[in-house]
Motif scaffolding. Structure first.
Motif, PDB file in Angstrom:
ATOM      1  N   ARG A  55       0.848  -1.185   0.000  1.00  0.00           N
ATOM      2  CA  ARG A  55       0.000   0.000   0.000  1.00  0.00           C
ATOM      3  C   ARG A  55       0.886   1.238   0.000  1.00  0.00           C
ATOM      4  NH1 ARG A  55      -2.941  -3.131  -1.462  1.00  0.00           N
ATOM      5  NH2 ARG A  55      -5.031  -3.695  -0.767  1.00  0.00           N
ATOM      6  N   GLN A 228      -5.336   5.740   7.022  1.00  0.00           N
ATOM      7  CA  GLN A 228      -6.646   5.093   7.092  1.00  0.00           C
ATOM      8  C   GLN A 228      -7.399   5.245   5.783  1.00  0.00           C
ATOM      9  OE1 GLN A 228      -7.948   3.221   9.854  1.00  0.00           O
ATOM     10  NE2 GLN A 228      -9.174   2.599   8.077  1.00  0.00           N
ATOM     11  N   LEU A 231      -6.108   2.709   3.332  1.00  0.00           N
ATOM     12  CA  LEU A 231      -6.684   1.381   3.541  1.00  0.00           C
ATOM     13  C   LEU A 231      -8.141   1.324   3.099  1.00  0.00           C
ATOM     14  CD1 LEU A 231      -5.307   0.175   6.998  1.00  0.00           C
ATOM     15  CD2 LEU A 231      -4.632  -0.558   4.713  1.00  0.00           C
ATOM     16  N   ASP A 232      -8.904   2.369   3.407  1.00  0.00           N
ATOM     17  CA  ASP A 232     -10.326   2.382   3.074  1.00  0.00           C
ATOM     18  C   ASP A 232     -10.562   2.347   1.570  1.00  0.00           C
ATOM     19  OD1 ASP A 232     -10.895   2.451   5.744  1.00  0.00           O
ATOM     20  OD2 ASP A 232     -11.344   4.602   5.808  1.00  0.00           O
ATOM     21  N   MET A 233      -9.629   2.877   0.791  1.00  0.00           N
ATOM     22  CA  MET A 233      -9.781   2.881  -0.664  1.00  0.00           C
ATOM     23  C   MET A 233      -9.559   1.502  -1.279  1.00  0.00           C
ATOM     24  SD  MET A 233      -8.017   6.474  -1.861  1.00  0.00           S
ATOM     25  CE  MET A 233      -8.713   8.060  -1.373  1.00  0.00           C
ATOM     26  N   GLY A 234      -8.915   0.611  -0.538  1.00  0.00           N
ATOM     27  CA  GLY A 234      -8.703  -0.735  -1.050  1.00  0.00           C
ATOM     28  C   GLY A 234      -7.826  -0.750  -2.284  1.00  0.00           C
ATOM     29  N   GLU A 235      -8.230  -1.545  -3.270  1.00  0.00           N
ATOM     30  CA  GLU A 235      -7.435  -1.703  -4.480  1.00  0.00           C
ATOM     31  C   GLU A 235      -7.559  -0.519  -5.436  1.00  0.00           C
ATOM     32  OE1 GLU A 235      -5.344  -4.130  -5.006  1.00  0.00           O
ATOM     33  OE2 GLU A 235      -5.862  -5.244  -3.187  1.00  0.00           O
ATOM     34  N   GLU A 236      -8.647   0.232  -5.322  1.00  0.00           N
ATOM     35  CA  GLU A 236      -8.901   1.347  -6.245  1.00  0.00           C
ATOM     36  C   GLU A 236      -8.522   2.662  -5.577  1.00  0.00           C
ATOM     37  OE1 GLU A 236      -9.770   0.944  -9.380  1.00  0.00           O
ATOM     38  OE2 GLU A 236      -9.849  -1.231  -9.109  1.00  0.00           O
TER      39      GLU A 236
END
Length: 348
Positions: A55, A228, A231-236
């Protein structure tokens, strides 16, 4: 005492810890300071402070820094993943996996060593600025790099290293173990998620509101919420949205820089990109691209940690009405490297 300089930057710590010092303010992480950190352990609750090292995902923060590449190694010409050893030597029962990593050391959760940022400075006092680093270590002599681009970047792999951060490298920091008392300042709780510079006045107001006290040798940890959001955005990953979140220190504020000097802080860590607001606001005349980096790494010898994940820690400390904890955060002992990923741990 033979110094590497005839003239040192105003307000710097050069020479304060010795002519050959390579640790800067990490010298303040004494056994007494470690005991102060251990004294903050009441529950034995350990909280990891690292993002997954792949990440934020893609080159969204810096086009020259890429996610890690993980691949299996080869064993006698065979892919070393679920490799049945009996196929190599009859009678063996082992099934083996082995791998390698191509790693950009400043892609995710990281420490910056004192070799990360230097400055053009007249160390000889003869009117000629020279490229130097903390305590007068010289570019091209102490910190060396390849002669051509062909020996830099991932495209040149594999091959022997032709560069070294020398005595200011991350392996020097690793030998200290980087353990002591961490002090968290929750900027997000007071300022929200919007990207904004934090000057000295705001910093001290927030510290007073939360009864946060930073003493010499402490490691200051800033919670902005940036990690944070990663992380919340994930893969996109939405690069434009990410560019609008997370407060950062105002490296152009002279009072803030003076506070960093006077505080005696051993290191500064943030869950954002660069610790300071990036890019710094424009000023007339010659100026540093990253003024807080220059002040901390070049003048004071204060290492910087970026892209740590501290949201869980911030919540745990706020619930307990605390700001202090034991921090254990050694980088990889990687000779020659300018920076390193790590998995720091806070213990409450």
């Amino acid at each position: 005492m033979i110094l590497r300089w005839n003239r040192r930057p105003e307000g710097s710590t050069w020479g304060d810890f010795g002519a050959d010092d390579v640790l800067g303010r990490l010298n303040l992480l004494t056994p007494e300071k470690v005991r102060e950190g251990v004294a903050e352990v009441r529950e034995g609750l350990a909280i990891p402070l690292s993002l997954p090292l792949d990440r934020p995902g893609g080159p969204v923060l810096n086009p020259s820094r890429r996610p890690p590449v993980v691949r299996p190694t080869l064993r006698r010409g065979r892919v070393n993943l679920n490799c049945a050893m009996s196929e190599l030597e009859p009678g063996l029962t082992d099934v083996m996996c082995d791998d390698l990593v191509v790693l950009h050391t400043q892609y995710s959760t990281q420490w910056d060593s004192l070799a990360h940022v230097g400055s053009m400075f007249d160390v000889e006092g003869d009117g000629t600025p020279r490229p130097v680093y903390y305590n007068g270590f010289r570019a091209g002599e102490d910190i060396v790099g390849p002669a051509t681009p062909e020996h830099a970047g991932a495209d040149s792999l594999p091959g022997p290293s032709t560069s070294s951060a020398g005595p200011l490298g991350i392996d020097t920091i690793a030998q200290t173990a980087v353990q002591g008392r961490g002090v968290l300042l929750d900027l997000r709780a007071h300022l929200g998620d919007a990207r904004q510079p934090v000057a000295h006045a705001q910093l001290t107001e927030i510290m007073a509101a939360d009864d946060v006290v930073v003493e010499p040798g402490d490691i200051l940890v800033l919670h902005t919420g940036f990690a944070q959001h990663v992380l919340d955005m994930g893969e996109e990953i939405d690069a434009e949205a990410l560019d609008r979140v997370g407060a950062g220190l105002d490296g152009r504020d002279p009072e803030l820089l003076e506070w960093v000097t006077d505080s005696g802080v051993a290191a500064i860590v943030a869950d954002n990109y660069a610790v300071e607001v990036f890019p710094a606001r424009a000023v007339d005349g010659p100026a540093s691209f990253l003024p807080l980096h220059e002040h901390c790494l070049f003048r004071l010898g204060v290492p910087l940690g970026e892209l740590w994940y501290v949201t869980e820690l911030a919540a745990a400390l706020r619930e307990r009405r605390r700001s202090r904890f034991l921090l254990t955060a050694p980088p990889l002992r990687l000779p020659g490297a300018v920076a390193s990923p790590l998995t720091p741990v806070a213990t409450l």
